[in-house]
Design a protein around this motif. Structure first.
Motif, PDB file in Angstrom:
ATOM      1  N   PRO A  28      -2.885  14.521  19.866  1.00 54.30           N
ATOM      2  CA  PRO A  28      -1.865  13.840  20.668  1.00 54.30           C
ATOM      3  C   PRO A  28      -2.520  13.199  21.886  1.00 54.30           C
ATOM      4  CG  PRO A  28      -1.858  16.157  21.183  1.00 54.30           C
ATOM      5  CD  PRO A  28      -2.913  15.962  20.115  1.00 54.30           C
ATOM      6  N   LYS A  29      -1.828  12.273  22.502  1.00 54.55           N
ATOM      7  CA  LYS A  29      -2.263  11.779  23.810  1.00 54.55           C
ATOM      8  C   LYS A  29      -1.167  12.166  24.797  1.00 54.55           C
ATOM      9  CE  LYS A  29      -5.418   8.159  22.406  1.00 54.55           C
ATOM     10  NZ  LYS A  29      -6.700   8.803  22.651  1.00 54.55           N
ATOM     11  N   SER A  30      -1.531  13.049  25.701  1.00 62.62           N
ATOM     12  CA  SER A  30      -0.519  13.699  26.544  1.00 62.62           C
ATOM     13  C   SER A  30      -0.553  13.193  27.979  1.00 62.62           C
ATOM     14  CB  SER A  30      -0.751  15.213  26.544  1.00 62.62           C
ATOM     15  OG  SER A  30      -0.687  15.708  25.221  1.00 62.62           O
ATOM     16  N   PRO A  74      -6.535  18.796  31.017  1.00 62.83           N
ATOM     17  CA  PRO A  74      -7.104  17.465  30.768  1.00 62.83           C
ATOM     18  C   PRO A  74      -6.127  16.487  30.116  1.00 62.83           C
ATOM     19  CG  PRO A  74      -7.848  18.999  29.074  1.00 62.83           C
ATOM     20  CD  PRO A  74      -7.001  19.794  30.034  1.00 62.83           C
ATOM     21  N   PHE A  75      -5.088  16.113  30.847  1.00 67.95           N
ATOM     22  CA  PHE A  75      -4.174  15.075  30.340  1.00 67.95           C
ATOM     23  C   PHE A  75      -4.915  13.748  30.216  1.00 67.95           C
ATOM     24  CE2 PHE A  75      -1.069  18.064  32.117  1.00 67.95           C
ATOM     25  CZ  PHE A  75      -0.123  18.061  31.123  1.00 67.95           C
ATOM     26  N   GLU A  76      -4.376  12.845  29.397  1.00 70.68           N
ATOM     27  CA  GLU A  76      -4.881  11.461  29.349  1.00 70.68           C
ATOM     28  C   GLU A  76      -4.513  10.732  30.631  1.00 70.68           C
ATOM     29  OE1 GLU A  76      -6.628  11.431  25.700  1.00 70.68           O
ATOM     30  OE2 GLU A  76      -6.364   9.562  26.810  1.00 70.68           O
ATOM     31  N   LYS A  80       1.804  28.081  32.554  1.00 72.50           N
ATOM     32  CA  LYS A  80       0.591  28.803  32.133  1.00 72.50           C
ATOM     33  C   LYS A  80       0.201  28.475  30.689  1.00 72.50           C
ATOM     34  CE  LYS A  80       2.985  33.103  30.758  1.00 72.50           C
ATOM     35  NZ  LYS A  80       3.136  32.741  29.353  1.00 72.50           N
ATOM     36  N   ASP A  81       1.139  27.980  29.898  1.00 71.65           N
ATOM     37  CA  ASP A  81       0.858  27.674  28.486  1.00 71.65           C
ATOM     38  C   ASP A  81       0.382  26.241  28.272  1.00 71.65           C
ATOM     39  OD1 ASP A  81       1.735  30.226  27.838  1.00 71.65           O
ATOM     40  OD2 ASP A  81       3.812  29.552  27.593  1.00 71.65           O
ATOM     41  N   VAL A  91      -1.944  21.319  25.541  1.00 73.41           N
ATOM     42  CA  VAL A  91      -2.529  19.972  25.658  1.00 73.41           C
ATOM     43  C   VAL A  91      -3.864  19.896  24.904  1.00 73.41           C
ATOM     44  CG1 VAL A  91      -3.525  18.318  27.313  1.00 73.41           C
ATOM     45  CG2 VAL A  91      -1.309  19.384  27.776  1.00 73.41           C
ATOM     46  N   THR A  92      -4.605  21.000  24.883  1.00 75.71           N
ATOM     47  CA  THR A  92      -5.876  20.999  24.155  1.00 75.71           C
ATOM     48  C   THR A  92      -5.692  21.399  22.689  1.00 75.71           C
ATOM     49  OG1 THR A  92      -6.316  23.262  24.889  1.00 75.71           O
ATOM     50  CG2 THR A  92      -7.242  21.481  26.227  1.00 75.71           C
ATOM     51  N   CYS A  93      -4.424  21.545  22.272  1.00 76.85           N
ATOM     52  CA  CYS A  93      -4.065  21.757  20.857  1.00 76.85           C
ATOM     53  C   CYS A  93      -4.610  23.051  20.275  1.00 76.85           C
ATOM     54  CB  CYS A  93      -4.488  20.575  19.996  1.00 76.85           C
ATOM     55  SG  CYS A  93      -3.761  19.072  20.569  1.00 76.85           S
ATOM     56  N   ARG A  94      -4.862  24.019  21.125  1.00 75.75           N
ATOM     57  CA  ARG A  94      -5.118  25.364  20.607  1.00 75.75           C
ATOM     58  C   ARG A  94      -3.775  26.009  20.250  1.00 75.75           C
ATOM     59  NH1 ARG A  94      -8.916  24.174  24.369  1.00 75.75           N
ATOM     60  NH2 ARG A  94     -11.035  24.864  23.915  1.00 75.75           N
ATOM     61  N   ASP A  95      -2.809  25.763  21.087  1.00 72.93           N
ATOM     62  CA  ASP A  95      -1.455  26.307  20.926  1.00 72.93           C
ATOM     63  C   ASP A  95      -0.563  25.164  20.437  1.00 72.93           C
ATOM     64  OD1 ASP A  95       1.049  27.376  21.172  1.00 72.93           O
ATOM     65  OD2 ASP A  95       0.829  27.992  23.271  1.00 72.93           O
TER      66      ASP A  95
END
Ligand code: ZN
Length: 360
Positions: free
Chosen positions: A102-104, A146-148, A331-332, A337-341
């Motif tokens: 995604p681009k967040s 690290p948002f876009e 906290k999540d 954003v890094t697509c771990r979750d």
């Protein structure tokens, strides 16, 4: 963890544009979930794929079987009750890509002096919230995620704005106005002139160029020239016209005029909006609803908002969930954003926009 996962998360390594676009990756995905080796995924195998896609640290999120079936049927285009490699490729680019690449954007709504300790301080509104409390929470998100793109919206009114109680006598009240006399702050009136909708009245606030309209001094401003994460920045100004109010950062309250926000988000190819700021039940909610309407995947950061009225805040949250937004805690956000979750709610939103565009 069971054998479907590699280091607990099969999909983690595909958060890489080049590897993602490699056709070998799609074949690897098919092999990984095709347990009976028939070169296609049946419903059970597809369910395992979805549970792996929508997971965190190898733990799957709950997904309703009817929703899984609906997605399976949608992507099983030749209706043979299997997802073959060709159909999986379609799924890969339409569903997996927005989930893994995604681009967040972080969208910080109206964290301005007047809403915090100025003329329209939330402390004096029914919920008695302290708007300043969102500042360290948002700063922490800015420091770590690290948002876009980081978007700052500003309520930005001319002095003769129609939403100011001080200006109510400058406009004629319409016959169909719910209130015509003894008009007070927070009342809604209808003015005779355009646009013929109820206008809630607030103390004069966020007048263009004043201290009250400035962003709160402690709110971190990302500078794209020096930002260590290389994020771009968008500023959007709303409510700039005298005779119409704008709660949403996208449109005025009648959707007659659009701000620059959508055009700027398109320039940065943004797909996901993480929304926070002031006021939860007014401008944050309206911006979130319009973001959903424009097919963005919307995350409402529950602990990074403060609002006007507790009941309205809860009603708006319910409305957002019903419209496909995801409520999350600050906290999540890093792991999301890094697509771990990876949350299934955002996957459903992607899927609904696919179904919607098919029916257009
Ligand atoms: Zn305003």
């Amino acid at each position: 963890m069971n054998g479907h996962y590699e280091n607990g998360d099969f999909f983690l390594k595909f958060r890489n544009e080049t590897l993602f676009n490699d056709t070998n990756s799609i074949e690897e995905c098919l092999r990984n979930f095709d347990k009976d080796k028939d070169q296609a995924l049946d419903l059970n195998e597809f369910e395992q794929l979805l549970k792996s896609l929508f997971s965190f640290k190898g733990n799957s999120y709950f997904m309703q079987i009817p929703k899984i079936k609906t997605m399976f049927n949608f992507f099983d285009t030749n209706k043979n009750d299997k997802i073959d490699l060709f159909e999986l490729e379609n799924f890969w680019f339409k569903m997996v890509k927005p989930t893994l690449l995604p681009k967040s954007a972080l969208l910080i709504v109206d964290v301005q002096n007047d809403f915090i300790d100025g003329t329209l301080t939330l402390k004096k509104c029914p919920a008695k919230h302290n708007g300043a409390e969102v500042v360290p929470i948002i700063n922490n998100i800015i420091d770590t995620v690290p948002f876009e793109t980081v978007v700052y919206s500003l309520d930005w009114h001319p002095a003769d704005h129609c939403s100011f109680i001080e200006n109510v006598h400058y406009r004629k009240i319409a016959d169909n106005s719910p209130i015509k006399e003894n008009i007070k702050t927070l009342d809604s009136v209808i003015f005779e002139d355009y646009p013929n909708i109820p206008q809630r009245l607030w103390p004069a606030h966020c007048i263009q160029g004043t201290h009250g309209a400035d962003l709160h001094p402690n709110l971190k401003r990302v500078d794209p020239k020096t930002d260590p994460m290389g994020r771009s920045v968008i500023y959007v100004y709303k409510g700039c016209r005298s005779d119409i109010d704008s709660y949403s950062a996208f449109f005025d309250n009648c959707k007659l005029n659009e701000t620059s926000l959508r055009t700027d988000l398109i320039k940065h190819e943004i797909t996901d909006l993480y929304i926070c700021g002031l006021a939860a039940d007014v401008c944050v909610a309206a911006t979130s609803v319009d973001g959903l309407g424009l097919n963005y995947r919307v995350v409402y950061i529950e602990d990074a908002v403060r609002g006007v009225d507790l009941k309205d805040i809860e009603n708006q949250k319910r409305n957002l969930i019903n419209n496909g937004a995801l409520l999350a805690k600050s906290k999540d956000i890093y792991n999301m954003v890094t697509c771990r979750d990876r949350r299934p709610e955002l996957g459903y939103a992607t899927f609904l926009s696919l179904v919607g565009s098919k029916n257009d």
